[in-house]
Design an enzyme around this catalytic site. Structure first.
Site, PDB file in Angstrom:
ATOM      1  N   MET A 153     -20.403  -0.635 -23.086  1.00 57.60           N
ATOM      2  CA  MET A 153     -20.349  -0.096 -24.441  1.00 57.60           C
ATOM      3  C   MET A 153     -21.706  -0.226 -25.107  1.00 57.60           C
ATOM      4  O   MET A 153     -22.318  -1.302 -25.091  1.00 57.60           O
ATOM      5  CB  MET A 153     -19.289  -0.838 -25.266  1.00 57.60           C
ATOM      6  CG  MET A 153     -19.267  -0.439 -26.733  1.00 57.60           C
ATOM      7  SD  MET A 153     -18.050  -1.322 -27.713  1.00 57.60           S
ATOM      8  CE  MET A 153     -16.547  -0.519 -27.182  1.00 57.60           C
ATOM      9  N   CYS A 154     -22.206   0.848 -25.673  1.00 56.14           N
ATOM     10  CA  CYS A 154     -23.451   0.807 -26.445  1.00 56.14           C
ATOM     11  C   CYS A 154     -23.233  -0.003 -27.721  1.00 56.14           C
ATOM     12  O   CYS A 154     -22.105  -0.362 -28.065  1.00 56.14           O
ATOM     13  CB  CYS A 154     -23.904   2.216 -26.795  1.00 56.14           C
ATOM     14  SG  CYS A 154     -24.223   3.273 -25.369  1.00 56.14           S
ATOM     15  N   GLN A 155     -24.300  -0.278 -28.414  1.00 55.41           N
ATOM     16  CA  GLN A 155     -24.234  -1.034 -29.660  1.00 55.41           C
ATOM     17  C   GLN A 155     -24.780  -0.185 -30.800  1.00 55.41           C
ATOM     18  O   GLN A 155     -25.844   0.441 -30.672  1.00 55.41           O
ATOM     19  CB  GLN A 155     -25.039  -2.319 -29.545  1.00 55.41           C
ATOM     20  CG  GLN A 155     -24.484  -3.308 -28.532  1.00 55.41           C
ATOM     21  CD  GLN A 155     -23.287  -4.073 -29.058  1.00 55.41           C
ATOM     22  OE1 GLN A 155     -23.234  -4.494 -30.216  1.00 55.41           O
ATOM     23  NE2 GLN A 155     -22.293  -4.260 -28.200  1.00 55.41           N
ATOM     24  N   ILE A 193     -28.460   0.690 -29.379  1.00 59.79           N
ATOM     25  CA  ILE A 193     -28.863   0.118 -28.098  1.00 59.79           C
ATOM     26  C   ILE A 193     -27.986   0.756 -27.039  1.00 59.79           C
ATOM     27  O   ILE A 193     -26.761   0.753 -27.139  1.00 59.79           O
ATOM     28  CB  ILE A 193     -28.716  -1.411 -28.084  1.00 59.79           C
ATOM     29  CG1 ILE A 193     -29.676  -2.049 -29.096  1.00 59.79           C
ATOM     30  CG2 ILE A 193     -28.991  -1.960 -26.687  1.00 59.79           C
ATOM     31  CD1 ILE A 193     -29.502  -3.539 -29.229  1.00 59.79           C
ATOM     32  N   ASN A 196     -21.577   5.723 -29.711  1.00 58.52           N
ATOM     33  CA  ASN A 196     -21.148   4.744 -28.726  1.00 58.52           C
ATOM     34  C   ASN A 196     -19.836   5.228 -28.125  1.00 58.52           C
ATOM     35  O   ASN A 196     -18.852   5.406 -28.843  1.00 58.52           O
ATOM     36  CB  ASN A 196     -20.968   3.371 -29.379  1.00 58.52           C
ATOM     37  CG  ASN A 196     -20.113   2.433 -28.541  1.00 58.52           C
ATOM     38  OD1 ASN A 196     -20.120   2.514 -27.316  1.00 58.52           O
ATOM     39  ND2 ASN A 196     -19.374   1.564 -29.204  1.00 58.52           N
TER      40      ASN A 196
END
Length: 273
Positions: A1-3, A78, A108
């Site tokens: 998972m992206c942030q 991120i 995300n």
């Protein structure tokens, strides 16, 4: 998972404290090593920094950390790559112009079977589902409101409808801003906090850093911070319910109509894709 990380304020504010903890998640306290980016709105334009390197080791991230840019709206991301190669063209946040406004978007999640037909006005540069979704959102907004930006309530209603439609293809957590408002859509996980008087001290979860906001603020200041997961461990963060679109303006959530959308559950994806 992206942030994801967002900030919306009523006075220009720097994001150095939150960014200190956030950037650690890009390869230090978490495994997101596929690039990062941040956008600061300044007047009608946005100052955007992108780097396909991990944020925890990025010289560009160190520059941003040491450079206290003050802004009313900030979006950072991120990346943990799911679609598209690791490279600058696939690094969030993405930027486009609509109605003479600068729009910034970060996503995300992972959208499967998502293949919208675009008019050609907005086209992806990279190969991510995220940038494709951003182009689709702006393309539809431009077609629905050809005479210019609609009133905030109408804009919110259109975005809520679009978020629901795209969200059935998978996880669609996103942050979107035109420099005036910051929109946050939760598909699976997104949290926020509003800091206002009486201020207190806050301690980061990812770094051993504490800031006493009483020393840095005035009683009139108000700051909303949105993140995938809480950035501090001694404050109460609100969880945004899945399937909800929120609008933040001048440092606080605003009521522009019913916020709930259709949650992108597995059942929805199976039956509606």
């Amino acid at each position: 998972m992206c942030q994801l990380l967002g900030m919306n304020c009523n006075v220009p504010t720097d994001i150095c404290f939150s960014f200190t903890g956030f950037r650690a998640r890009g390869g230090l306290t978490d495994h997101h090593r596929d690039g990062w980016g941040i956008a600061f709105f300044e007047g009608r334009a946005a100052r955007v920094f992108l780097d396909p390197q991990p944020s925890s080791h990025s010289p560009v991230a160190e520059l941003v950390h040491q450079y206290p840019i003050r802004s009313l709206n900030v979006i950072a991301h991120i990346r943990k790559a799911t679609q598209g190669e690791i490279g600058l063209e696939n690094t969030h946040p993405f930027q486009r112009e609509l109605w003479g406004q600068c729009w910034i978007f970060a996503h995300n999640g992972n959208l499967k079977g998502f293949a919208p037909v675009l008019s050609g006005r907005f086209r992806p540069i990279g190969g991510t589902d995220s940038e494709l979704a951003f182009c689709h959102l702006l393309d539809t907004l431009a077609q629905r409101h050809p005479d210019g930006p609609p009133e905030p309530a109408m804009l919110f209603a259109t975005l809520r409808e679009l978020a629901s439609a795209v969200g059935v293809h998978g996880e669609f957590n996103f942050l979107l801003s035109n420099g005036d408002r910051l929109f946050a859509h939760c598909s699976t996980r997104l949290t926020y906090i509003v800091r206002q008087a009486p201020f207190a001290a806050a301690h980061l979860s990812d770094r051993d850093v504490t800031v006493d906001f009483r020393e840095l603020t005035t009683p009139a200041d108000r700051v909303a911070v949105i993140a995938t997961t809480p950035l501090t461990d001694n404050e109460h963060w609100e969880s945004i319910p899945p399937g909800t679109l929120m609008s933040f303006h001048l440092g606080t959530p605003e009521a522009l109509g019913e916020a709930r959308t259709v949650a992108a559950t597995a059942e929805n994806i199976t039956t509606r894709t």
